[in-house]
Write a protein that holds these residues in place. Structure first.
Motif, short mmCIF file in Angstrom:
data_model
loop_
_atom_site.label_atom_id
_atom_site.label_comp_id
_atom_site.label_asym_id
_atom_site.label_seq_id
_atom_site.Cartn_x
_atom_site.Cartn_y
_atom_site.Cartn_z
N LYS A 128 0.84 -1.19 0.00
CA LYS A 128 0.00 0.00 0.00
C LYS A 128 0.88 1.24 0.00
CE LYS A 128 -3.75 -2.04 2.61
NZ LYS A 128 -4.56 -1.92 3.81
N GLN A 129 0.39 2.28 -0.62
CA GLN A 129 1.07 3.57 -0.60
C GLN A 129 1.15 4.06 0.84
OE1 GLN A 129 2.31 5.61 -3.17
NE2 GLN A 129 3.01 6.93 -1.52
N THR A 130 2.31 4.55 1.25
CA THR A 130 2.46 5.10 2.59
C THR A 130 2.68 6.60 2.51
OG1 THR A 130 4.83 4.60 2.56
CG2 THR A 130 3.38 2.97 3.59
N TYR A 131 2.34 7.27 3.60
CA TYR A 131 2.43 8.73 3.67
C TYR A 131 3.21 9.10 4.94
CZ TYR A 131 -1.07 8.13 0.15
OH TYR A 131 -1.72 7.73 -0.99
N PRO A 132 4.27 9.92 4.79
CA PRO A 132 5.07 10.28 5.95
C PRO A 132 4.20 10.81 7.10
CG PRO A 132 6.10 11.06 3.95
CD PRO A 132 4.73 10.55 3.57
N THR A 133 4.46 10.25 8.29
CA THR A 133 3.64 10.59 9.46
C THR A 133 4.51 10.67 10.69
OG1 THR A 133 1.76 9.40 8.49
CG2 THR A 133 1.65 9.87 10.84
N SER A 190 -5.05 -1.09 11.95
CA SER A 190 -6.10 -0.60 11.07
C SER A 190 -7.48 -0.99 11.62
CB SER A 190 -5.94 -1.18 9.66
OG SER A 190 -7.03 -0.79 8.86
N THR A 191 -8.44 -0.10 11.49
CA THR A 191 -9.81 -0.39 11.90
C THR A 191 -10.65 -0.90 10.73
OG1 THR A 191 -10.54 1.88 11.49
CG2 THR A 191 -9.76 1.36 13.72
N ASP A 192 -10.03 -1.05 9.55
CA ASP A 192 -10.74 -1.51 8.36
C ASP A 192 -10.92 -3.03 8.43
OD1 ASP A 192 -11.72 -2.18 5.87
OD2 ASP A 192 -10.17 -1.12 4.75
N PRO A 193 -12.17 -3.50 8.62
CA PRO A 193 -12.38 -4.95 8.76
C PRO A 193 -12.18 -5.72 7.45
CG PRO A 193 -14.48 -3.80 8.77
CD PRO A 193 -13.40 -2.75 8.76
N SER A 194 -12.12 -5.02 6.32
CA SER A 194 -11.95 -5.72 5.04
C SER A 194 -10.50 -6.06 4.74
CB SER A 194 -12.52 -4.87 3.90
OG SER A 194 -11.73 -3.71 3.71
N ASP A 232 8.98 5.61 6.38
CA ASP A 232 8.14 5.81 5.19
C ASP A 232 6.72 6.23 5.50
OD1 ASP A 232 7.30 3.34 6.15
OD2 ASP A 232 7.23 2.39 4.19
N GLY A 233 6.32 6.16 6.78
CA GLY A 233 4.98 6.58 7.15
C GLY A 233 4.03 5.41 7.27
N ALA A 234 2.75 5.68 6.95
CA ALA A 234 1.70 4.68 7.08
C ALA A 234 0.70 4.83 5.94
CB ALA A 234 0.99 4.85 8.42
N PRO A 235 0.00 3.75 5.60
CA PRO A 235 -1.06 3.87 4.60
C PRO A 235 -2.20 4.75 5.14
CG PRO A 235 -0.42 1.57 4.88
CD PRO A 235 0.24 2.36 5.98
N ALA A 236 -2.92 5.39 4.25
CA ALA A 236 -4.06 6.22 4.66
C ALA A 236 -5.11 5.34 5.32
CB ALA A 236 -4.65 6.93 3.45
N GLY A 237 -5.74 5.87 6.36
CA GLY A 237 -6.80 5.12 7.03
C GLY A 237 -6.97 5.52 8.47
N GLU A 238 -7.90 4.81 9.12
CA GLU A 238 -8.19 5.01 10.53
C GLU A 238 -7.50 3.91 11.32
OE1 GLU A 238 -10.12 7.54 11.80
OE2 GLU A 238 -10.22 8.33 9.75
N GLU A 266 -3.97 10.58 6.52
CA GLU A 266 -4.56 11.03 5.26
C GLU A 266 -3.61 10.74 4.10
OE1 GLU A 266 -5.99 15.05 5.42
OE2 GLU A 266 -6.62 14.81 7.51
N ALA A 267 -4.17 10.63 2.92
CA ALA A 267 -3.38 10.37 1.71
C ALA A 267 -2.71 11.66 1.26
CB ALA A 267 -4.27 9.79 0.62
N LYS A 268 -1.75 12.10 2.06
CA LYS A 268 -1.01 13.33 1.77
C LYS A 268 0.34 13.26 2.47
CE LYS A 268 -2.43 16.00 5.76
NZ LYS A 268 -2.87 17.27 6.26
N PRO A 269 1.32 13.95 1.97
CA PRO A 269 2.61 13.99 2.69
C PRO A 269 2.49 14.87 3.92
CG PRO A 269 2.70 15.35 0.72
CD PRO A 269 1.35 14.67 0.71
N GLY A 270 3.30 14.61 4.90
CA GLY A 270 3.36 15.48 6.06
C GLY A 270 2.24 15.32 7.07
N ASN A 271 1.76 14.10 7.29
CA ASN A 271 0.76 13.87 8.34
C ASN A 271 1.39 14.09 9.71
OD1 ASN A 271 -1.92 12.61 7.28
ND2 ASN A 271 -0.32 11.65 6.05
N VAL A 272 0.64 14.71 10.60
CA VAL A 272 1.07 14.88 11.98
C VAL A 272 -0.07 14.40 12.87
CG1 VAL A 272 1.83 16.47 13.76
CG2 VAL A 272 2.55 16.84 11.40
#
Length: 146
Positions: free
Chosen positions: A31-36, A56-60, A86-92, A133-139
């Protein structure tokens, strides 16, 4: 010189198997990761040496990723999923914490080790949440424990 039908079929079968093998060698697509990054505070003070895990809270998700980081002495951390920082994939996510002191007294951080309620160590009981979020620079907003 022509190939016999049996040799031709064998050659085609071998080429087919080699093609399938080459395509499947990549394994599951990452999965694409976003710096966090984030910060952990316990009783208002930075907590170093604590490992932060995201569930991840995504049951799928059949093969969920487990982004993680270890906090620095100033409580800051940068998540890693597949490659360093490298961060984390977008999600909850549900956030858990683990503190495992190193065996060597020389390698341990100076001062009082961080302590926190065991509920923060289990994804079934941790009230901590994070959104990537699917963006660079998540905090992640500072994680503040009593």
């Amino acid at each position: 010189m022509s190939l016999s039908p049996l040799l031709r079929r064998t050659t085609v079968a071998i080429l087919f198997i080699l093609t399938l093998s080459a395509l499947s060698c990549g394994g599951p697509k990452r999965k694409q990761t976003y710096p966090t990054e984030g910060t952990l505070l316990i009783n208002g003070h930075p907590a170093g040496g604590v490992t932060v895990f995201l569930y991840s809270t995504d049951p799928s998700e059949t093969e969920p990723t487990r982004p993680f980081a270890t906090t620095n002495a100033d409580g800051t951390f940068v998540l890693t999923t597949s490659a360093a920082n490298d961060g984390a994939p977008a999600g909850e996510y549900i956030v858990t914490l683990l503190y495992e002191p190193l065996d060597s007294p020389l390698a341990r951080a100076k001062g009082k080790p961080p302590t926190f309620d065991k509920k923060y160590g289990d994804p079934k009981t941790s009230p901590l949440r994070a959104t990537i979020e699917a963006k660079p620079g998540n905090v992640i907003p500072p994680i503040k424990l009593p």
